[in-house]
Motif scaffolding. Structure first.
Motif, short mmCIF file in Angstrom:
data_model
loop_
_atom_site.label_atom_id
_atom_site.label_comp_id
_atom_site.label_asym_id
_atom_site.label_seq_id
_atom_site.Cartn_x
_atom_site.Cartn_y
_atom_site.Cartn_z
N SER A 69 38.67 19.73 31.66
CA SER A 69 39.30 18.55 32.25
C SER A 69 38.20 17.57 32.62
CB SER A 69 40.12 18.93 33.50
OG SER A 69 40.80 17.79 34.02
N THR A 70 38.46 16.29 32.47
CA THR A 70 37.47 15.26 32.77
C THR A 70 36.99 15.39 34.21
OG1 THR A 70 38.52 13.76 31.20
CG2 THR A 70 37.02 12.78 32.80
N GLY A 71 35.69 15.41 34.38
CA GLY A 71 35.12 15.47 35.73
C GLY A 71 34.95 16.87 36.27
N VAL A 72 35.36 17.88 35.50
CA VAL A 72 35.21 19.28 35.93
C VAL A 72 34.22 19.96 35.00
CG1 VAL A 72 36.37 21.47 36.35
CG2 VAL A 72 37.56 19.32 36.82
N ASP A 73 33.07 20.37 35.55
CA ASP A 73 32.00 20.92 34.72
C ASP A 73 32.25 22.37 34.31
OD1 ASP A 73 30.60 18.57 34.67
OD2 ASP A 73 29.30 19.07 36.34
N ASP A 74 32.75 23.19 35.24
CA ASP A 74 32.99 24.59 34.93
C ASP A 74 34.16 24.72 33.98
OD1 ASP A 74 30.93 25.54 36.50
OD2 ASP A 74 32.17 25.72 38.29
N VAL A 75 33.93 25.29 32.82
CA VAL A 75 34.97 25.42 31.80
C VAL A 75 35.38 26.89 31.70
CG1 VAL A 75 35.56 25.07 29.37
CG2 VAL A 75 33.99 23.49 30.51
N PRO A 76 36.54 27.24 32.25
CA PRO A 76 36.98 28.64 32.16
C PRO A 76 37.22 29.06 30.71
CG PRO A 76 38.29 27.40 33.77
CD PRO A 76 37.49 26.41 32.99
N SER A 77 36.82 30.27 30.39
CA SER A 77 37.08 30.85 29.07
C SER A 77 37.71 32.21 29.29
CB SER A 77 35.77 30.98 28.27
OG SER A 77 36.03 31.55 27.00
N ILE A 78 38.96 32.34 28.87
CA ILE A 78 39.70 33.59 29.04
C ILE A 78 39.60 34.36 27.74
CG2 ILE A 78 41.88 34.62 29.74
CD1 ILE A 78 40.60 32.79 31.82
N ASN A 79 38.82 35.43 27.74
CA ASN A 79 38.62 36.24 26.54
C ASN A 79 38.76 37.72 26.87
OD1 ASN A 79 36.24 36.81 27.92
ND2 ASN A 79 35.05 35.34 26.72
N ALA A 80 38.38 38.57 25.94
CA ALA A 80 38.53 40.01 26.14
C ALA A 80 37.70 40.51 27.31
CB ALA A 80 38.14 40.76 24.86
N VAL A 81 36.53 39.93 27.49
CA VAL A 81 35.66 40.34 28.61
C VAL A 81 36.30 39.98 29.94
CG1 VAL A 81 33.41 39.98 29.70
CG2 VAL A 81 33.56 40.14 27.21
N ALA A 82 36.86 38.77 30.01
CA ALA A 82 37.53 38.35 31.24
C ALA A 82 38.72 39.26 31.54
CB ALA A 82 38.00 36.89 31.11
N ARG A 83 39.45 39.65 30.51
CA ARG A 83 40.61 40.54 30.71
C ARG A 83 40.17 41.87 31.32
NH1 ARG A 83 45.73 40.56 28.76
NH2 ARG A 83 46.81 42.56 28.95
N ILE A 84 39.07 42.40 30.84
CA ILE A 84 38.57 43.68 31.37
C ILE A 84 38.19 43.54 32.84
CG2 ILE A 84 36.65 45.33 31.21
CD1 ILE A 84 36.67 44.80 28.16
N LYS A 85 37.53 42.44 33.19
CA LYS A 85 37.13 42.21 34.58
C LYS A 85 38.35 42.10 35.49
CE LYS A 85 32.84 39.74 33.48
NZ LYS A 85 32.14 38.44 33.54
N ILE A 86 39.34 41.32 35.04
CA ILE A 86 40.54 41.12 35.86
C ILE A 86 41.29 42.44 36.03
CG2 ILE A 86 42.77 39.93 35.99
CD1 ILE A 86 41.43 37.70 34.25
N ALA A 87 41.44 43.19 34.94
CA ALA A 87 42.15 44.47 35.00
C ALA A 87 41.46 45.44 35.94
CB ALA A 87 42.26 45.07 33.60
N LYS A 88 40.14 45.43 35.93
CA LYS A 88 39.37 46.32 36.81
C LYS A 88 39.63 46.00 38.27
CE LYS A 88 34.64 47.83 37.78
NZ LYS A 88 33.19 47.65 37.42
N VAL A 89 39.64 44.72 38.61
CA VAL A 89 39.88 44.31 40.00
C VAL A 89 41.31 44.65 40.42
CG1 VAL A 89 40.05 42.31 41.55
CG2 VAL A 89 38.14 42.48 39.94
N ILE A 90 42.27 44.40 39.55
CA ILE A 90 43.67 44.69 39.87
C ILE A 90 43.86 46.18 40.13
CG2 ILE A 90 46.03 44.76 38.94
CD1 ILE A 90 45.43 42.12 37.52
N ARG A 91 43.27 47.01 39.28
CA ARG A 91 43.43 48.46 39.42
C ARG A 91 42.74 48.98 40.68
NH1 ARG A 91 43.40 52.21 34.20
NH2 ARG A 91 44.39 53.47 35.81
N ALA A 92 41.63 48.36 41.04
CA ALA A 92 40.90 48.80 42.24
C ALA A 92 41.71 48.59 43.51
CB ALA A 92 39.57 48.07 42.33
N GLU A 93 42.62 47.63 43.48
CA GLU A 93 43.42 47.32 44.67
C GLU A 93 44.77 48.02 44.67
OE1 GLU A 93 43.66 43.10 45.14
OE2 GLU A 93 41.53 42.88 45.63
N GLN A 94 45.06 48.80 43.63
CA GLN A 94 46.35 49.48 43.58
C GLN A 94 46.33 50.73 44.46
OE1 GLN A 94 46.83 50.09 39.36
NE2 GLN A 94 47.47 47.97 39.00
#
Length: 373
Positions: A267-292
């Motif tokens: 988005s214009t004016g926003v430097d950090d560009v999120p990229s949702i890929n397989a690595v990101a999925r693994i990180k998110i899944a790990k955090v979700i499972r840790a809190e279950q």
């Protein structure tokens, strides 16, 4: 002066322009981008004809800087002049053609009868089976629906509304209407913008910052996609319900097979560009499972993989057809949100549950099956 001197001076001005954008000085940023573009043009003119690769890189840079300076005509003229050069490197030809198409899109957007809030979010689906300007329909429809759900959730979270399980309330859905805009085809791209409402000014006065949906959306997605411990997301979104929903929605955006490799936002004016890929999925899944929750004594954690046949959040159950086992009923889904679980019906899913002492199944989590494993 040499190419290197012109180019370095251009880079310095472009960096200052980005800093001005972050500070909210759009006019100052445009002036700096314009000055940077002029220096990059001089750098291009200083290059010998046989420097094909460097000429291509510099031409793309100069045209992009003109575009960022809102000098659309000049950007196109420079692009056309370079595209007429038979010696132009192929990568530069591709990028300059994309830039020209982007300018055409910007012109069309200015003709719209409706106005949009600042901060349009551009989405790029890349890799896998995705072609330039073409992608599997289900893939795009599913991601568009999830992004729409994220936009509504961001608005509700920003305005301190209670976390809901069903659809958004009418006052939110009528004031903030996400629109899908055609974007330049580079892999497969589209833009999402919020159509402005005549009642939005009053709503904004009561809820300052509510219209900054794009920036908040990107901040949340970026934080979740790189957060390996969960602490950064917790600091950003202290509310447990909203934080869990955001995580699961971002997980739903990630690739689960070979259809695509990554989903990128900008988005214009926003430097950090999120990229949702397989690595990101693994990180998110790990955090979700840790809190279950951990199963109690006498209970057993189980995983069920199969087709999600039905969901009833009111009656608190879901049904999944597991190969060689038949249909399994899992209870305890009433706290789940429709945004997350609804799009999974009739899809291959992985359900995590707990087998209770009585033999029943109590819901823990659900996600689409990762076909890459």
């Amino acid at each position: 002066m040499t190419w290197l001197i012109f180019h370095r001076q251009s880079e310095m001005l472009a960096q200052n322009a980005h800093e001005s954008l972050r500070a909210g000085d759009k006019d100052g940023a445009r002036r700096l981008f314009s000055q940077a573009a002029e220096l990059e043009r001089q750098a291009l003119d200083s290059l010998a004809p046989d420097k094909s690769k460097t000429r291509g890189i510099t031409a793309v840079s100069a045209a992009a800087l003109l575009y960022k300076a809102d000098q659309f005509e000049q950007a196109c003229q420079l692009a056309y002049s370079q595209l007429g050069d038979a010696a132009l490197a192929e990568f530069a030809r591709f990028q300059l053609e994309e830039l020209v198409q982007t300018v055409y899109n910007e012109r069309e957007k200015k003709k719209y009868d409706v106005t949009f809030l600042p901060g349009m979010v551009n989405v790029s689906v890349r890799g896998g089976e995705v072609l330039r300007g073409a992608a599997p329909l289900d893939l795009i429809v599913d991601r568009v629906k999830t992004i729409q759900a994220m936009f509504y959730r961001v608005i509700e979270w920003t305005t301190s509304r209670p976390h809901r399980k069903g659809p958004p309330t009418k006052d939110v859905s009528q004031l903030f209407q996400p629109w899908l805009l055609q974007d330049v085809p580079g892999s497969f791209q589209f833009s999402v913008a919020i159509k402005a409402s005549t009642q939005l000014e009053l709503f904004e006065k009561q809820n300052p910052g509510a219209s900054d949906v794009a920036r908040q959306f990107l901040h949340i997605v970026q934080t979740i996609s790189v957060d390996e411990t969960g602490d950064a997301t917790k600091a950003l979104v202290p509310d447990d319900s909203y934080r869990t929903t955001f995580r699961k929605l971002v997980r739903n955006l990630a690739p689960t097979g070979k259809e695509f490799d990554s989903l990128e936002f900008r988005s214009t004016g926003v430097d950090d560009v999120p990229s949702i890929n397989a690595v990101a999925r693994i990180k998110i899944a790990k955090v979700i499972r840790a809190e279950q929750p951990v199963p109690a004594v006498g209970e057993q954690a189980v995983e069920l993989t199969g087709n999600l046949r039905a969901v009833d959040l009111n009656d608190d159950w879901l049904k999944i057809h597991v190969p060689d086992k038949g249909e399994e009923k899992v209870s305890g889904v009433s706290q789940q949100v429709d945004d997350v679980i609804g799009p999974m019906v009739n899809r291959q899913v992985l359900v995590r549950a707990v087998r209770t002492k009585s033999g029943g199944l109590r819901f823990v989590d659900i996600e689409l099956v990762d076909e890459r494993k």
